[in-house]
Each structure stands twice: as C-alpha cells, then as structure tokens.
Motif scaffolding. Sequence first.
Motif, short mmCIF file in Angstrom:
data_model
loop_
_atom_site.label_atom_id
_atom_site.label_comp_id
_atom_site.label_asym_id
_atom_site.label_seq_id
_atom_site.Cartn_x
_atom_site.Cartn_y
_atom_site.Cartn_z
N GLY A 42 4.56 3.97 21.21
CA GLY A 42 3.91 2.84 21.84
C GLY A 42 3.66 1.67 20.90
O GLY A 42 3.97 1.69 19.71
N ARG A 43 3.04 0.65 21.46
CA ARG A 43 2.87 -0.60 20.74
C ARG A 43 1.85 -0.51 19.61
O ARG A 43 1.87 -1.33 18.69
N LYS A 44 0.95 0.49 19.64
CA LYS A 44 -0.03 0.60 18.56
C LYS A 44 0.65 0.89 17.23
O LYS A 44 0.13 0.53 16.17
N THR A 45 1.80 1.54 17.28
CA THR A 45 2.56 1.76 16.04
C THR A 45 2.98 0.42 15.45
O THR A 45 2.92 0.22 14.23
N LEU A 46 3.40 -0.50 16.29
CA LEU A 46 3.81 -1.82 15.80
C LEU A 46 2.62 -2.62 15.30
O LEU A 46 2.73 -3.35 14.31
N VAL A 47 1.49 -2.48 15.97
CA VAL A 47 0.27 -3.15 15.50
C VAL A 47 -0.08 -2.66 14.11
O VAL A 47 -0.40 -3.45 13.20
N ALA A 48 -0.03 -1.35 13.90
CA ALA A 48 -0.35 -0.79 12.59
C ALA A 48 0.64 -1.27 11.53
O ALA A 48 0.26 -1.57 10.39
N GLU A 49 1.92 -1.36 11.91
CA GLU A 49 2.92 -1.85 10.96
C GLU A 49 2.59 -3.28 10.52
O GLU A 49 2.72 -3.61 9.33
N VAL A 51 -0.48 -5.00 10.73
CA VAL A 51 -1.75 -5.12 10.02
C VAL A 51 -1.62 -4.57 8.60
O VAL A 51 -2.00 -5.23 7.62
N CYS A 52 -1.07 -3.37 8.47
CA CYS A 52 -1.00 -2.73 7.15
C CYS A 52 0.11 -3.32 6.29
O CYS A 52 -0.06 -3.50 5.08
N GLY A 53 1.24 -3.62 6.91
CA GLY A 53 2.33 -4.21 6.14
C GLY A 53 1.96 -5.58 5.59
O GLY A 53 2.19 -5.88 4.41
N GLN A 54 1.37 -6.42 6.42
CA GLN A 54 0.96 -7.75 5.97
C GLN A 54 -0.17 -7.67 4.96
O GLN A 54 -0.21 -8.45 4.00
N LEU A 55 -1.08 -6.74 5.15
CA LEU A 55 -2.16 -6.57 4.17
C LEU A 55 -1.59 -6.13 2.83
O LEU A 55 -1.98 -6.66 1.77
N GLY A 56 -0.66 -5.18 2.85
CA GLY A 56 -0.04 -4.75 1.60
C GLY A 56 0.66 -5.89 0.88
O GLY A 56 0.55 -6.06 -0.34
N ARG A 57 1.38 -6.71 1.63
CA ARG A 57 2.07 -7.85 1.02
C ARG A 57 1.09 -8.84 0.43
O ARG A 57 1.31 -9.37 -0.67
N ARG A 58 -0.02 -9.08 1.12
CA ARG A 58 -1.02 -10.02 0.61
C ARG A 58 -1.73 -9.49 -0.64
O ARG A 58 -2.25 -10.26 -1.45
N LEU A 59 -1.74 -8.17 -0.80
CA LEU A 59 -2.35 -7.56 -1.98
C LEU A 59 -1.35 -7.41 -3.14
O LEU A 59 -1.69 -6.88 -4.19
N ALA A 127 -5.35 4.96 0.97
CA ALA A 127 -6.69 5.43 1.34
C ALA A 127 -7.39 4.41 2.23
O ALA A 127 -8.07 4.77 3.20
N LEU A 128 -7.23 3.14 1.92
CA LEU A 128 -7.86 2.10 2.71
C LEU A 128 -7.38 2.14 4.16
O LEU A 128 -8.19 2.08 5.09
N ILE A 129 -6.08 2.26 4.35
CA ILE A 129 -5.52 2.23 5.71
C ILE A 129 -5.40 3.63 6.32
O ILE A 129 -4.89 3.78 7.43
N ASN A 130 -5.89 4.62 5.58
CA ASN A 130 -5.84 6.02 6.04
C ASN A 130 -4.41 6.43 6.41
O ASN A 130 -4.14 6.91 7.51
N ASN A 131 -3.51 6.23 5.46
CA ASN A 131 -2.11 6.56 5.68
C ASN A 131 -1.90 8.06 5.49
O ASN A 131 -2.03 8.58 4.39
N VAL A 132 -1.56 8.75 6.57
CA VAL A 132 -1.33 10.19 6.50
C VAL A 132 0.15 10.51 6.33
O VAL A 132 0.54 11.68 6.42
N ASP A 133 0.95 9.51 6.07
CA ASP A 133 2.40 9.70 6.10
C ASP A 133 3.10 9.17 4.85
O ASP A 133 4.17 8.57 4.95
N ARG A 134 2.47 9.37 3.68
CA ARG A 134 3.18 9.11 2.43
C ARG A 134 2.96 10.30 1.50
O ARG A 134 2.49 10.17 0.38
N HIS A 153 4.44 2.14 8.16
CA HIS A 153 2.98 2.21 8.21
C HIS A 153 2.47 2.43 9.64
O HIS A 153 1.33 2.12 9.96
N GLY A 154 3.32 2.97 10.50
CA GLY A 154 2.92 3.18 11.88
C GLY A 154 1.89 4.27 12.06
O GLY A 154 1.12 4.25 13.03
N ALA A 155 1.84 5.24 11.14
CA ALA A 155 0.90 6.37 11.27
C ALA A 155 -0.35 6.12 10.43
O ALA A 155 -0.79 6.99 9.68
N THR A 156 -0.91 4.94 10.54
CA THR A 156 -2.10 4.58 9.77
C THR A 156 -3.23 4.20 10.73
O THR A 156 -3.02 4.10 11.94
#
Length: 292
Positions: A42-49, A51-59, A127-134, A153-156
């Motif tokens: 579903g679309r929540k996977t894309l939302v997570a991608e 939010v977390c992808g853009q946050l990672g890039r900004r960091l 840890a911040l994004i609670n990534n259970v998939d790395r 980052h869909g599973a965050t």
Amino acid sequence: MLSEVTATRYVTPLREGGSLPGIVEADDLGTYVMKFTGAGQGRKTLVAEVVCGQLGRRLGLRVPELVTIQLDPVIGLGEPDQEVQELLKASGGLNLGMDYLPGSLGFDPLAYTMDPVEAGRVVWFDALINNVDRSWRNPNMLVWHGEPWLIDHGATMIWHHNWPGARASAAKPYDASDHVLAPFAPDVDAAAAELAPLVTEELLTEVAADVPDEWLVGEPGFDTPDALRRAYVEALLPRAATIHERLTLGKRTERGPSRAPGWLTDHLTPWPHPTKDGGTGGIGARTEDGTT
C-alpha cells in the motif's frame, strides 16, 4: 517538493523485494527503480520511503534521489508476466521512483568494512526511523563507486500503521543487535551528538511536505493531509533527542534467514528446498542474502 517525471518505458521487474518494484525509464532520460501504489504493502510504504529517504539525504547520508513518477498503465501491455501487468494496471497515476544505481553491488559485511563513525551514523538513523529491515539477513545497502548507499525504507516508522498507539510505539527502544553494521563497533553517541541537533521541527516539516497529498488523504483520524504530516513530525522529533539512550547492541541472534515452516514445505516434494536434504533449488529457495 519531489521532482515529477513520467514513465516512458517499463524495463524489467526486480524480484528481490516483496513489493515487486521495477526498473523504468522516464521522460527526463533518467532510469529509476519504481515502487507502486498498487503493491500489496500500500501507499504507506511509499510515504515511509519519502519521509525517511528525504530525511536521510538531509542528514548527509547516501540515499538515492527520489522522484514521483506518473504512470500510464498502458506502458505494461507488452509485459508477458501477468502479475506485473496486474500491478501496473492497479498503479495508474502517481508512484515513487528512486535513482537507479547501475553496476551497484549488495553490501556484504564479510566483503566490505566501515569505520565506526559512519557505521554509527547509519545505526543511529535506523534507530530514529525504527528501521527493522537493515539486518545481517537483509542489509538493504548497496555499494556504488566504492561507497555505501541506503535503500528500501518502506518497513520503517511502524507506528504509522496504528496512529492511536503512535506515541507509545515511537517511544520504544531500538535493538540494533542484528543490524548489518553492528560488527563494526558503531559510534552511536558521536552520531547522536552530530545528527540529533539537526533533526528540528522545521526540517521534519519540510521532509513531510515532500509526501504527495494523494498518498495521505483518507487516513482515519485526520481531516487533512497536513494534519497527518504533522503527526509524522510529532512522532520523530522527540525520538531524535533520546533514541541513542535507548539503543542496544547485544549479541546477534544465531538463527539464519527465515524459511517456510515444515508443515508448508513438506508436501512440496519432489521439489528440493533448503529445509530438506540440503537442497538449494526449487520453489521457496533463498539466496545467501535472504531473497527468494
């Protein structure tokens, strides 16, 4: 706001992931790994991608550039796989694309190394994004031009699947014992000192603003997309300040990648599979990185 492109050619599916992403070419002459709104997650996977992808890039972390991709389902008429055709038909409209990294290799902790400072930054971010998939079972990292890149980052942010319990869920600790970078003595305290002050309300608001409205509308308990965006900010902001204090690096679990249970696989003979007779092929067989 993410750049928007239009898919011009569907190249091939990528069967490593459960969501069946695909490689597409677009009208900006770029090539992207596309994730679809019609996929089972579903679309929540894309939302997570986003939010977390853009946050990672900004960091300052290496995350492939993200774009939104307009998809006309007719693009898949030449695809012989019925499953892929159905996915494309269900995904007309706006989807998500990640810059394709040609020639990249999967990160293997036995083949590559990483210094504790960089390892600490990745572990703190997860840890911040609670990534259970790395984990060591499924690193979700690529090596491109000699540098590690973070993908998938869909599973965050598991809390966004149950917003009434989001505050309690976002306050939970993070167990990094099985993290793929745990063997490299990640300096999490240094990462927290560097990165936590950067995770401001303003930054999170800007990152959440990159999520398209149409992926946010209709969420129970939220009247507008902006109200839902605010919920992401409120979940991540306090977590950034203290998650390093609630992060553990214990002993790695000994079990290997998950496999189908015996009650499901025993009747599949004569197909060989990893749980019987040392076989390595057949339906359900997994590669060393845990993919099917």
